[in-house]
Design a protein around this motif. Structure first.
Motif, PDB file in Angstrom:
ATOM      1  N   LEU A  29       0.818  -1.209   0.000  1.00  0.00           N
ATOM      2  CA  LEU A  29       0.000   0.000   0.000  1.00  0.00           C
ATOM      3  C   LEU A  29       0.854   1.263   0.000  1.00  0.00           C
ATOM      4  N   GLY A  32       3.759   0.457  -3.281  1.00  0.00           N
ATOM      5  CA  GLY A  32       3.364  -0.217  -4.507  1.00  0.00           C
ATOM      6  C   GLY A  32       3.970  -1.601  -4.579  1.00  0.00           C
ATOM      7  N   ASP A 107      -7.942  -3.011   1.876  1.00  0.00           N
ATOM      8  CA  ASP A 107      -6.525  -2.868   1.554  1.00  0.00           C
ATOM      9  C   ASP A 107      -6.166  -3.686   0.315  1.00  0.00           C
ATOM     10  N   ARG A 110      -7.471  -2.116  -2.866  1.00  0.00           N
ATOM     11  CA  ARG A 110      -6.718  -0.907  -3.218  1.00  0.00           C
ATOM     12  C   ARG A 110      -5.386  -1.262  -3.880  1.00  0.00           C
ATOM     13  N   ILE A 111      -4.746  -2.311  -3.391  1.00  0.00           N
ATOM     14  CA  ILE A 111      -3.491  -2.758  -4.006  1.00  0.00           C
ATOM     15  C   ILE A 111      -3.742  -3.192  -5.444  1.00  0.00           C
ATOM     16  N   ILE A 113      -6.239  -2.447  -7.501  1.00  0.00           N
ATOM     17  CA  ILE A 113      -6.643  -1.336  -8.361  1.00  0.00           C
ATOM     18  C   ILE A 113      -5.448  -0.460  -8.717  1.00  0.00           C
ATOM     19  N   ALA A 114      -4.594  -0.166  -7.734  1.00  0.00           N
ATOM     20  CA  ALA A 114      -3.445   0.705  -7.979  1.00  0.00           C
ATOM     21  C   ALA A 114      -2.445   0.077  -8.937  1.00  0.00           C
ATOM     22  N   GLU A 115      -2.276  -1.238  -8.865  1.00  0.00           N
ATOM     23  CA  GLU A 115      -1.238  -1.907  -9.653  1.00  0.00           C
ATOM     24  C   GLU A 115      -1.766  -2.576 -10.918  1.00  0.00           C
TER      25      GLU A 115
END
Length: 214
Positions: A29, A32, A107, A110-111, A113-115
């Motif tokens: 988080l 990345g 959490d 979110r990981i 989606i971000a990556e």
């Protein structure tokens, strides 16, 4: 020489595994997925690199473990017995809501989606090892109720999606996207109960609906 692991060493291994998973989730988080190394995870978790590599030989294996453990049900309950779809779905719905309200679940998403642009395999792991097995458990329960004559469902995949969606669309997705979104336990119970009633009204046979109302 015996290869049996003592209860003490089993407990220590579980504790170290939990430390590793917690540290990895936090670092993914913060930094990345790409910038987080196994060496950094070992340092953050307070375990040796040898211990970490023994449990997780790669970063992908560690992420897979995070997905699997995040989707594990709170009590690992077996599928409810058939015969009372209202009671059975209520139990499934409560466990699902509890699962979605865990901090590690938001959490994890979110990981992913971000990556996603750089590491689509993370989404594949999330779906194949997390969401899909849980979806299958709900689908199998509805199929069993259909076979027992408690419900009549032509498209069981759709019915399972409808049920889980009614819960997650209120309990989970706003919490992921809206800062400060909170849902009380009473409201969660109401959301689950209404989802159960909706599915029962749509799919339950007359006989089973009458039995549940008694």
């Amino acid at each position: 020489m015996s290869n049996v692991v003592s209860p003490y060493h089993q407990r220590v291994a579980r504790e170290k595994r939990a430390l590793i998973v917690g540290a990895a989730t936090a670092l993914f988080l913060e930094l990345g997925y790409d910038r987080t190394s196994l060496a950094r995870i070992a340092e953050r978790s307070g375990v040796s690199r040898a211990t970490l590599f023994k449990q997780f030989p790669s970063k992908a294996a560690l992420f897979d473990a995070i997905v699997t453990e995040s989707w594990a049900t709170a009590d690992d309950s077996e599928s409810p017995p058939t015969g009372d779809v209202v009671h059975g779905l209520a139990g499934i719905g409560r466990r699902y809501a509890e699962l979605l309200r865990r901090p590690q679940m938001t959490d994890l998403f979110r990981i992913v989606i971000a990556e996603l642009p750089r590491f689509p395999e993370l989404a594949d792991a999330q779906f194949a090892q997390g969401k899909m097995p849980y979806f299958d458990s709900v689908r199998n329960y509805l199929a069993a109720e259909d076979a027992a004559g408690t419900v009549r469902i032509e498209d069981i995949d759709l019915a399972a999606t409808q049920f889980l969606g009614m819960i997650s669309n209120y309990v989970f997705w706003p919490a992921l996207l809206v800062p400060g979104w909170e849902v009380t336990a009473e409201r969660v119970a109401q959301v689950v109960d209404e989802a159960v009633r909706t599915i029962a009204a749509r799919y339950a046979t007359t006989q089973s609906a009458a039995s549940s109302a008694d």
